[in-house]
Structure formats: C-alpha cells, structure tokens
Design an enzyme around this catalytic site. Structure first.
Site, PDB file in Angstrom:
ATOM      1  N   TYR A  38      56.778   6.443  83.629  1.00  0.00           N
ATOM      2  CA  TYR A  38      55.443   6.795  84.141  1.00  0.00           C
ATOM      3  C   TYR A  38      54.818   7.952  83.359  1.00  0.00           C
ATOM      4  O   TYR A  38      53.613   8.181  83.450  1.00  0.00           O
ATOM      5  CB  TYR A  38      55.481   7.162  85.637  1.00  0.00           C
ATOM      6  CG  TYR A  38      55.938   6.059  86.570  1.00  0.00           C
ATOM      7  CD1 TYR A  38      56.122   4.752  86.123  1.00  0.00           C
ATOM      8  CD2 TYR A  38      56.193   6.326  87.911  1.00  0.00           C
ATOM      9  CE1 TYR A  38      56.557   3.756  86.982  1.00  0.00           C
ATOM     10  CE2 TYR A  38      56.629   5.326  88.777  1.00  0.00           C
ATOM     11  CZ  TYR A  38      56.816   4.043  88.304  1.00  0.00           C
ATOM     12  OH  TYR A  38      57.248   3.065  89.167  1.00  0.00           O
ATOM     13  N   HIS A  73      65.696   1.227  86.461  1.00  0.00           N
ATOM     14  CA  HIS A  73      64.321   0.745  86.711  1.00  0.00           C
ATOM     15  C   HIS A  73      64.212  -0.781  86.640  1.00  0.00           C
ATOM     16  O   HIS A  73      63.563  -1.413  87.484  1.00  0.00           O
ATOM     17  CB  HIS A  73      63.374   1.390  85.696  1.00  0.00           C
ATOM     18  CG  HIS A  73      61.954   1.437  86.137  1.00  0.00           C
ATOM     19  ND1 HIS A  73      61.089   2.412  85.741  1.00  0.00           N
ATOM     20  CD2 HIS A  73      61.238   0.622  86.954  1.00  0.00           C
ATOM     21  CE1 HIS A  73      59.900   2.204  86.290  1.00  0.00           C
ATOM     22  NE2 HIS A  73      59.965   1.124  87.028  1.00  0.00           N
TER      23      HIS A  73
HETATM   24  N1  LIG Z   1      60.276  -0.137  90.459  1.00  0.00           N
HETATM   25  C1  LIG Z   1      59.248  -0.694  89.875  1.00  0.00           C
HETATM   26  O1  LIG Z   1      59.376  -1.478  88.906  1.00  0.00           O
HETATM   27  C2  LIG Z   1      57.878  -0.418  90.393  1.00  0.00           C
HETATM   28  C3  LIG Z   1      56.797  -1.229  90.000  1.00  0.00           C
HETATM   29  C4  LIG Z   1      55.551  -0.954  90.522  1.00  0.00           C
HETATM   30  C5  LIG Z   1      55.387   0.111  91.401  1.00  0.00           C
HETATM   31  N2  LIG Z   1      56.444   0.894  91.740  1.00  0.00           N
HETATM   32  C6  LIG Z   1      56.289   2.056  92.654  1.00  0.00           C
HETATM   33  O2  LIG Z   1      55.580   1.630  93.800  1.00  0.00           O
HETATM   34  C7  LIG Z   1      54.450   2.478  93.967  1.00  0.00           C
HETATM   35  C8  LIG Z   1      53.340   1.707  94.657  1.00  0.00           C
HETATM   36  O3  LIG Z   1      52.846   0.670  93.844  1.00  0.00           O
HETATM   37  P1  LIG Z   1      51.403   0.728  93.160  1.00  0.00           P
HETATM   38  O4  LIG Z   1      50.991   2.154  93.076  1.00  0.00           O
HETATM   39  O5  LIG Z   1      51.468  -0.036  91.903  1.00  0.00           O
HETATM   40  O6  LIG Z   1      50.488  -0.118  94.138  1.00  0.00           O
HETATM   41  P2  LIG Z   1      50.135  -0.042  95.713  1.00  0.00           P
HETATM   42  O7  LIG Z   1      50.679   1.201  96.322  1.00  0.00           O
HETATM   43  O8  LIG Z   1      50.438  -1.356  96.309  1.00  0.00           O
HETATM   44  O9  LIG Z   1      48.548   0.063  95.640  1.00  0.00           O
HETATM   45  C9  LIG Z   1      47.895   1.180  95.112  1.00  0.00           C
HETATM   46  C10 LIG Z   1      46.413   0.836  95.023  1.00  0.00           C
HETATM   47  O10 LIG Z   1      45.906   0.666  96.353  1.00  0.00           O
HETATM   48  C11 LIG Z   1      44.837   1.567  96.568  1.00  0.00           C
HETATM   49  N3  LIG Z   1      45.002   2.130  97.916  1.00  0.00           N
HETATM   50  C12 LIG Z   1      46.024   2.920  98.358  1.00  0.00           C
HETATM   51  N4  LIG Z   1      45.864   3.198  99.664  1.00  0.00           N
HETATM   52  C13 LIG Z   1      44.715   2.606 100.053  1.00  0.00           C
HETATM   53  C14 LIG Z   1      44.009   2.564 101.277  1.00  0.00           C
HETATM   54  N5  LIG Z   1      44.486   3.162 102.368  1.00  0.00           N
HETATM   55  N6  LIG Z   1      42.864   1.832 101.328  1.00  0.00           N
HETATM   56  C15 LIG Z   1      42.384   1.219 100.231  1.00  0.00           C
HETATM   57  N7  LIG Z   1      43.013   1.229  99.027  1.00  0.00           N
HETATM   58  C16 LIG Z   1      44.169   1.922  98.943  1.00  0.00           C
HETATM   59  C17 LIG Z   1      44.937   2.628  95.497  1.00  0.00           C
HETATM   60  O11 LIG Z   1      43.642   3.063  95.131  1.00  0.00           O
HETATM   61  P3  LIG Z   1      43.129   4.592  95.411  1.00  0.00           P
HETATM   62  O12 LIG Z   1      43.820   5.439  94.405  1.00  0.00           O
HETATM   63  O13 LIG Z   1      41.664   4.443  95.170  1.00  0.00           O
HETATM   64  O14 LIG Z   1      43.471   4.925  96.833  1.00  0.00           O
HETATM   65  C18 LIG Z   1      45.585   1.879  94.343  1.00  0.00           C
HETATM   66  O15 LIG Z   1      44.586   1.198  93.592  1.00  0.00           O
HETATM   67  C19 LIG Z   1      54.116   2.912  92.541  1.00  0.00           C
HETATM   68  O16 LIG Z   1      53.214   3.987  92.511  1.00  0.00           O
HETATM   69  C20 LIG Z   1      55.481   3.192  92.013  1.00  0.00           C
HETATM   70  O17 LIG Z   1      55.935   4.459  92.450  1.00  0.00           O
HETATM   71  C21 LIG Z   1      57.678   0.628  91.260  1.00  0.00           C
END
Ligand SMILES: NC(=O)c1ccc[n+]([C@@H]2O[C@H](COP(=O)([O-])OP(=O)(O)OC[C@H]3O[C@@H](n4cnc5c(N)ncnc54)[C@H](OP(=O)(O)O)[C@@H]3O)[C@@H](O)[C@H]2O)c1
Length: 267
Positions: A40, A98
C-alpha cells in the site's frame, strides 16, 4: 490464537496525507484496529497517524501484510523489519501473507515457516494469511498447524459470499476477515440492501457491514470521509433479522472485485 477485533480500518489506495488523515480521524472516532500492507506504500503514514493520536500502543491492533516479492527464501523477516521501521513500531499485532506466491513458485511451507520464525522473534504477535484458497489453507495447516493461523483475509461481501471457502474455514476453526466489505461501493447500489437499510433507518453500508459482522467475520472498510468512517463504525449496533440475513444471502452472484492476474485459482 490471538483475538482479532471485529471492526478495523482499511487503508488500501490511501496515500500520503490522505492516509494520515483517514487513520487519524478513524482513531479519533474510536477505531482501534488498522489494516495496512507493504504494497500500500502507506506504512509510514499509518505509523505517523498512530504516533500523533496519542492512543496507547496496547489499545491498538495493527496488521500488515508481506508482499509477494518478499516471500522468497530469507526475505520475509527482513521485509517485516522494514515494515516495523516504517510503522515506528516494535512489533505488529498481526502479519499476513498478502497473496499466495504467484503460480505457487515458492512453497507455502517455506514462507509461512519464515513468518512463524518472525513471530518467535517477537516481530509480530500473530500470523495469518490472505487470499488463500482451500488448497492453500490445507498446505498452511500442514505447515504450521491450524492454531497458528489467526485469520484468512479474503474478499467477502453480499455480492461475493465465498460459501465454499467459508464452510471449509469454519470446519477448521479458522477465523475470516472480510476485505472490501462494501465491494468498493458496489453493494451500496443494490436495491435489496437499500430496502433493508430503509426499514432499519440505517444506511446501505451499515447493512452490508452488519451482515458480515453477524456471521462472525472481522470487517475492515476504508473511507476518506469522517462521516462515512463514523457511520461505518456504528454498524456494529445494527441487528439484522433472520429474514434480512436470508434476503442478503440470496444476493450472492460470485461478483469478485479483487482479481489480479497473479490471483490463485479461486474455489
Ligand atoms: N488482502 C487483500 O488482498 C485486500 C484487498 C483489498 C482490500 N483489502 C483491505 O480491505 C480494505 C477495504 O477494502 P476497500 O478499501 O478496497 O473497499 P471497501 O471498504 O469495500 O470500500 C471503500 C469505498 O467505499 C466508500 N465508502 C466507505 N464507507 C462508505 C459509506 N458509509 N457510504 C458510502 N460510501 C462509503 C469509500 O469512499 P469514501 O472514501 O468516499 O468514503 C471507498 O470508495 C482495504 O482498505 C484494505 O485494507 C485487502
């Protein structure tokens, strides 16, 4: 196995000051579990926000993840030491592999063995995996024993419920962390989720998060906005009914968001 707090803060895609601000705001609002990763490029920013927050280290749960390029022989420990330096921490609470080594070039037993050694040396309190399939989990169990695998962090949300993997993990007693619990926003546009949200006076994001939490998964949503960070955390108070849970279960269509070219053959 170390307890993993059910609500964490994701930091994927967050860079520079945006990362510092999101984590700082999250800590102000009461988040105590932060999820970062070597790839990241924000471990230093996460560390800065933690240091600025004044939150006691023993109240925090910090996860990082070892990138695929650091899975080779002799690479896991030095790369984790570099992560700790960037984070400004003596140890993390959890370190995950990861992704499995692309094309399984490096055997699971080799890099998990090295990660277990990192735990023995005190660099991380617990170890785990991410994006592991059932076949990879079997290898992991064989390599280090099921009790050493604190979690498998995988994509789970109403549109990708990952039932085969979930069933296997439950049989083995392996905890699951649901990443992308909002499908990066896709879930929020689902009419059924919106209907359930309206019935509870809640938001679609809260419904998606409550759905995961009620199944025992840890969730790690990310946001750059204070109001979303606060609202997401409040999802822990929402109780969905059996009917709500069944209606959401019917939304599963295997829709995967995170599927890079080096991904394993999914279950
Ligand atoms: N292990 C892996 O391979 C892997 C892969 C992907 C992700 N991850 C982890 O999982 C975490 C979460 O996944 P992600 O960040 O990709 O996606 P997510 O949490 O599913 O979605 C984040 C998105 O949703 C929006 N959002 C968040 N809360 C909201 C709300 N209450 N209402 C409306 N929109 C909202 C955010 O925009 P705003 O900023 O505008 O709120 C952002 O665009 C990552 O940050 C990472 O730490 C791990």
């Amino acid at each position: 196995m170390k307890f993993i707090p059910p609500f964490g803060l994701g930091t994927f895609r967050l860079k520079d000051q945006v990362a510092v601000d999101s984590v700082r705001t999250g800590l102000e609002l009461g988040y105590r579990h932060i999820d970062t990763a070597q790839i990241y490029g924000n471990e230093a920013e996460v560390g800065q926000a933690i240091a600025d927050s004044g939150v006691a280290r023993d109240e925090l749960f910090v996860t990082t993840k070892v990138w695929t390029e650091n899975l080779g022989s002799g690479r896991v420990l030095p790369s984790l030491r570099e992560s700790l330096q960037r984070l400004g921490l003596e140890r993390v609470d959890l370190t995950l592999i990861h992704w499995p080594s692309p094309n399984d070039e490096i055997p699971v037993a080799q890099y998990l063995g090295e990660l277990l050694e990192a735990k023995r040396q005190g660099l991380t309190a617990a170890i785990g995996v991410s994006n592991f399939t059932i076949a990879h989990l079997r290898e992991a169990i064989e390599a280090v024993g099921v009790d050493e695998i604190a979690t498998n962090q995988v994509e789970i949300h109403p549109l990708l419920q990952n039932r085969k993997l979930v069933t296997f993990a439950r049989q083995q007693g392996i905890h699951l962390t649901a990443y992308m619990p909002l499908a990066y926003g896709k879930v929020l546009a689902e009419p059924e989720i919106q209907r359930i949200a309206a019935a509870h006076g809640a938001s679609p994001a809260q419904v998606a998060l409550a759905w995961s939490l009620q199944q025992g998964y840890t969730v790690i949503p990310s946001s750059t906005k204070r109001e979303n960070l606060a609202a997401n955390l409040a999802a822990a108070e929402l109780r969905l009914s059996t009917e709500d849970m069944a209606a959401i279960e019917a939304l599963d269509r295997g829709e995967r968001v995170a599927n890079p070219g080096f991904a394993p053959r999914w279950d």
